[in-house]
Design a protein around this motif. Structure first.
Motif, mmCIF file in Angstrom:
data_model
loop_
_atom_site.group_PDB
_atom_site.id
_atom_site.type_symbol
_atom_site.label_atom_id
_atom_site.label_comp_id
_atom_site.label_asym_id
_atom_site.label_seq_id
_atom_site.Cartn_x
_atom_site.Cartn_y
_atom_site.Cartn_z
ATOM 1 N N ARG A 43 40.446 1.396 106.743
ATOM 2 C CA ARG A 43 39.318 1.320 106.153
ATOM 3 C C ARG A 43 37.867 1.397 106.974
ATOM 4 O O ARG A 43 38.034 1.480 108.316
ATOM 5 C CB ARG A 43 39.181 -0.242 105.671
ATOM 6 C CG ARG A 43 38.866 -1.284 106.494
ATOM 7 C CD ARG A 43 39.061 -2.567 105.685
ATOM 8 N NE ARG A 43 40.255 -2.848 105.477
ATOM 9 C CZ ARG A 43 40.938 -3.919 104.370
ATOM 10 N NH1 ARG A 43 39.943 -4.617 104.086
ATOM 11 N NH2 ARG A 43 42.029 -3.915 103.874
ATOM 12 N N ASP A 61 36.444 0.211 102.289
ATOM 13 C CA ASP A 61 37.360 1.083 101.590
ATOM 14 C C ASP A 61 38.087 2.110 102.157
ATOM 15 O O ASP A 61 37.735 2.274 103.478
ATOM 16 C CB ASP A 61 36.334 1.925 100.456
ATOM 17 C CG ASP A 61 35.273 2.732 101.234
ATOM 18 O OD1 ASP A 61 35.710 3.954 101.446
ATOM 19 O OD2 ASP A 61 34.394 2.290 101.730
ATOM 20 N N GLY A 63 37.884 5.325 102.335
ATOM 21 C CA GLY A 63 37.036 6.608 102.076
ATOM 22 C C GLY A 63 36.519 7.006 100.859
ATOM 23 O O GLY A 63 36.181 8.009 100.650
ATOM 24 N N ASP A 64 36.525 6.106 99.870
ATOM 25 C CA ASP A 64 36.161 6.223 98.716
ATOM 26 C C ASP A 64 35.575 4.959 98.102
ATOM 27 O O ASP A 64 36.240 3.988 98.013
ATOM 28 C CB ASP A 64 37.264 6.605 97.456
ATOM 29 C CG ASP A 64 36.779 6.826 96.035
ATOM 30 O OD1 ASP A 64 35.524 6.671 95.812
ATOM 31 O OD2 ASP A 64 37.480 6.933 95.250
ATOM 32 N N GLU A 65 34.255 4.784 98.043
ATOM 33 C CA GLU A 65 33.364 3.714 97.697
ATOM 34 C C GLU A 65 33.794 3.145 96.524
ATOM 35 O O GLU A 65 33.324 2.036 96.002
ATOM 36 C CB GLU A 65 32.146 3.590 98.003
ATOM 37 C CG GLU A 65 31.339 4.663 96.973
ATOM 38 C CD GLU A 65 29.903 4.655 97.206
ATOM 39 O OE1 GLU A 65 29.152 4.850 96.300
ATOM 40 O OE2 GLU A 65 29.089 3.842 98.291
ATOM 41 N N HIS A 66 34.213 3.939 95.561
ATOM 42 C CA HIS A 66 34.468 3.579 94.164
ATOM 43 C C HIS A 66 35.961 2.537 94.080
ATOM 44 O O HIS A 66 36.297 2.407 93.070
ATOM 45 C CB HIS A 66 34.403 4.798 93.225
ATOM 46 C CG HIS A 66 32.984 5.361 93.243
ATOM 47 N ND1 HIS A 66 32.295 4.735 92.380
ATOM 48 C CD2 HIS A 66 32.590 6.540 93.567
ATOM 49 C CE1 HIS A 66 31.017 5.398 92.597
ATOM 50 N NE2 HIS A 66 31.281 6.421 93.255
ATOM 51 N N ARG A 67 36.517 2.636 95.113
ATOM 52 C CA ARG A 67 37.984 1.982 95.377
ATOM 53 C C ARG A 67 37.679 1.167 96.425
ATOM 54 O O ARG A 67 38.725 1.347 97.639
ATOM 55 C CB ARG A 67 38.953 3.124 95.402
ATOM 56 C CG ARG A 67 39.093 4.020 94.201
ATOM 57 C CD ARG A 67 40.220 5.104 94.447
ATOM 58 N NE ARG A 67 41.527 4.449 94.634
ATOM 59 C CZ ARG A 67 42.557 5.115 95.084
ATOM 60 N NH1 ARG A 67 42.517 6.425 95.478
ATOM 61 N NH2 ARG A 67 43.895 4.736 95.299
ATOM 62 N N THR A 94 32.557 -2.513 99.294
ATOM 63 C CA THR A 94 32.217 -1.770 100.687
ATOM 64 C C THR A 94 30.608 -1.670 100.716
ATOM 65 O O THR A 94 29.847 -1.925 99.752
ATOM 66 C CB THR A 94 32.970 -0.530 100.323
ATOM 67 O OG1 THR A 94 32.995 0.057 101.642
ATOM 68 C CG2 THR A 94 32.242 0.326 99.624
ATOM 69 N N SER A 113 33.348 -1.246 92.556
ATOM 70 C CA SER A 113 34.108 -0.314 91.584
ATOM 71 C C SER A 113 33.371 -0.233 90.346
ATOM 72 O O SER A 113 33.926 0.688 89.476
ATOM 73 C CB SER A 113 35.624 -0.604 91.514
ATOM 74 O OG SER A 113 35.749 -1.781 90.990
ATOM 75 N N HIS A 119 26.825 -0.241 89.895
ATOM 76 C CA HIS A 119 27.648 -0.012 91.019
ATOM 77 C C HIS A 119 27.219 -0.677 92.309
ATOM 78 O O HIS A 119 28.113 -0.980 93.293
ATOM 79 C CB HIS A 119 27.579 1.565 91.441
ATOM 80 C CG HIS A 119 28.371 2.043 92.425
ATOM 81 N ND1 HIS A 119 29.645 1.697 92.773
ATOM 82 C CD2 HIS A 119 28.109 2.927 93.581
ATOM 83 C CE1 HIS A 119 29.990 2.248 93.820
ATOM 84 N NE2 HIS A 119 29.249 2.821 94.118
ATOM 85 N N ARG A 355 37.154 5.677 111.879
ATOM 86 C CA ARG A 355 38.137 6.909 111.963
ATOM 87 C C ARG A 355 38.791 7.105 113.235
ATOM 88 O O ARG A 355 38.044 6.960 114.278
ATOM 89 C CB ARG A 355 37.113 8.017 111.593
ATOM 90 C CG ARG A 355 36.802 7.774 109.987
ATOM 91 C CD ARG A 355 35.883 9.021 109.480
ATOM 92 N NE ARG A 355 35.479 8.820 108.130
ATOM 93 C CZ ARG A 355 36.177 9.174 106.944
ATOM 94 N NH1 ARG A 355 37.330 9.870 107.127
ATOM 95 N NH2 ARG A 355 35.729 9.205 105.821
ATOM 96 N N THR A 363 41.249 10.945 110.216
ATOM 97 C CA THR A 363 41.855 9.925 109.419
ATOM 98 C C THR A 363 41.099 8.647 109.472
ATOM 99 O O THR A 363 40.936 8.198 110.804
ATOM 100 C CB THR A 363 43.371 10.037 109.452
ATOM 101 O OG1 THR A 363 43.564 9.667 110.756
ATOM 102 C CG2 THR A 363 43.978 11.419 108.893
#
Length: 375
Positions: A43, A61, A63-67, A94, A113, A119, A355, A363
């Motif tokens: 994460r 998260d 890599g996707d703040e909406h998840r 996040t 999310s 948001h 990362r 990654t």
């Protein structure tokens, strides 16, 4: 994955070291070991707080703040491994803030999310590791994501960050015992902050002309004041760092594209330059061009050294001797900690998550490093 033999990574990171007035070079070494495998998913955007002999990690998260993630774990720094944190009474999130009050970890705000405009969150909760329980706290007057926070003298003070994808100039102060919030307008965009004593916070950032500005905030009296400084940047302000040991030693790092200024807060409250260095060798932890997404961290160690971590760059500076040492973590490990969280213990610097940064490998990871700084 971090480059290491099976079991323990023990790497001597060689560094360039020089003293003011003496450009000679010497070798210092860091001892770096890999943290044991974590039960958490990889994460970024997560938080970590140092709580006595444990590191508490929560949220974030992949890599996707909406998840965002909804979980967390406690890492024992005395060899006890990892233990999960029970579910929190708030939505997954996040880019939130987290502070340690001395007995609890408070998490607040961040991105959830939920669809826009809901948001960004304005609620939070407190986790008591001794009791392994959570309790909700009162919602704040404003939502906020990618903010900064400190806990001091019974307060949690929040500055900077964004509301509905726009920066904000307001401070949010939470009285922990009273479970009550208030909002204070300030005339700068806060980019760095540090608690200098009970209820006292130093703020650094930019004024409406995008130049460096410093303010002092007194939470008990809900008042702000201008802090004079002598930092003279020849180019636009690019990065900042601010740290205090809470006992009278407070330092600020301010950098343009070429030079980093090291400044100390004097007894009369002014911030005065004590040294300048090439910005390649001494990088402040907060890059203003990244909108708070990849902040590093800065500390004053027990030995009164300034420690600045910015992704793969780690610098230590001794204001008394003038000795500066710079390390590049990716020279010896395929983990640089961009987007990681970090904490300084009495003996080690701990980084986790973020990362990988070796070559084109960006990654996200759930690994971490334990770095023993030279004494």
């Amino acid at each position: 994955m971090i480059k290491a033999p099976v079991g323990l990574l023990a790497v001597a990171l060689l560094a360039t070291s020089c003293a003011v007035g003496d450009p000679g070079q010497a070798d210092d070494a860091l001892v770096v070991s890999e943290i044991g495998a974590s039960p958490l998913h990889a994460r970024v955007g997560h938080s970590s707080v140092l709580a006595e002999d444990s590191l508490l990690i929560w949220g974030g998260d992949f890599g996707d703040e909406h998840r965002p993630h909804a979980d967390g774990a406690v890492l024992s720094l005395t060899g006890g491994g990892w233990n999960p944190i029970p579910p929190a009474p708030v939505a997954p999130r996040t880019r939130h803030v987290a502070v340690w009050t001395g007995t609890e970890m408070i998490v607040w705000g961040g991105a959830t999310s939920a669809p826009a405009p809901g948001h960004f969150a304005r609620d939070g909760a407190a986790y008591h590791p001794g009791e392994d329980t959570w309790r909700p706290i009162a919602p704040a007057p404003q939502e906020r994501s990618s903010a900064l926070a400190v806990a001091t003298g019974g307060w949690m003070v929040i500055g900077g960050g964004r509301r509905s994808d726009r920066p904000t100039d307001a401070l949010l102060s939470y009285a922990i015992a009273d479970d009550h919030w208030h909002t204070t307008e300030v005339d700068i965009q806060v980019q760095a902050m540090a608690a200098t004593g009970p209820g006292r916070v130093l703020l650094a950032g930019t004024d409406p002309d995008r130049t460096l500005a410093i303010r002092h905030y007194d939470a008990d009296n809900d008042s702000t004041s201008v802090v004079p400084h002598d930092i003279d940047l020849t180019e636009p302000l690019r990065s900042l760092g601010l740290a205090s040991d809470g006992q009278g030693s407070t330092y600020l790092l301010a950098s343009d594209d070429t030079r980093t200024h090291v400044a100390h807060m004097s007894e009369d409250g002014a911030v005065q330059t004590v040294a300048t260095h090439d910005s390649v060798d001494l990088r402040p932890p907060i890059d203003l061009t990244q909108a708070g997404l990849n902040r590093g961290a800065m500390w004053i160690s027990a030995a009164r050294q300034i420690i600045s971590l910015n992704g793969r760059d780690l610098s230590t500076f001794d204001p008394d001797s003038g000795e500066l040492t710079h390390y590049r973590l990716t020279d010896h490990a395929d983990y640089c900690g961009a987007g990681a969280t970090a904490a300084l213990t009495a003996h080690h610097l701990i980084t986790w998550g973020g990362r990988n940064c070796q070559g084109a490998d960006l990654t996200i990871t759930n690994r971490g490093l334990r770095i023993q700084l030279p004494s």
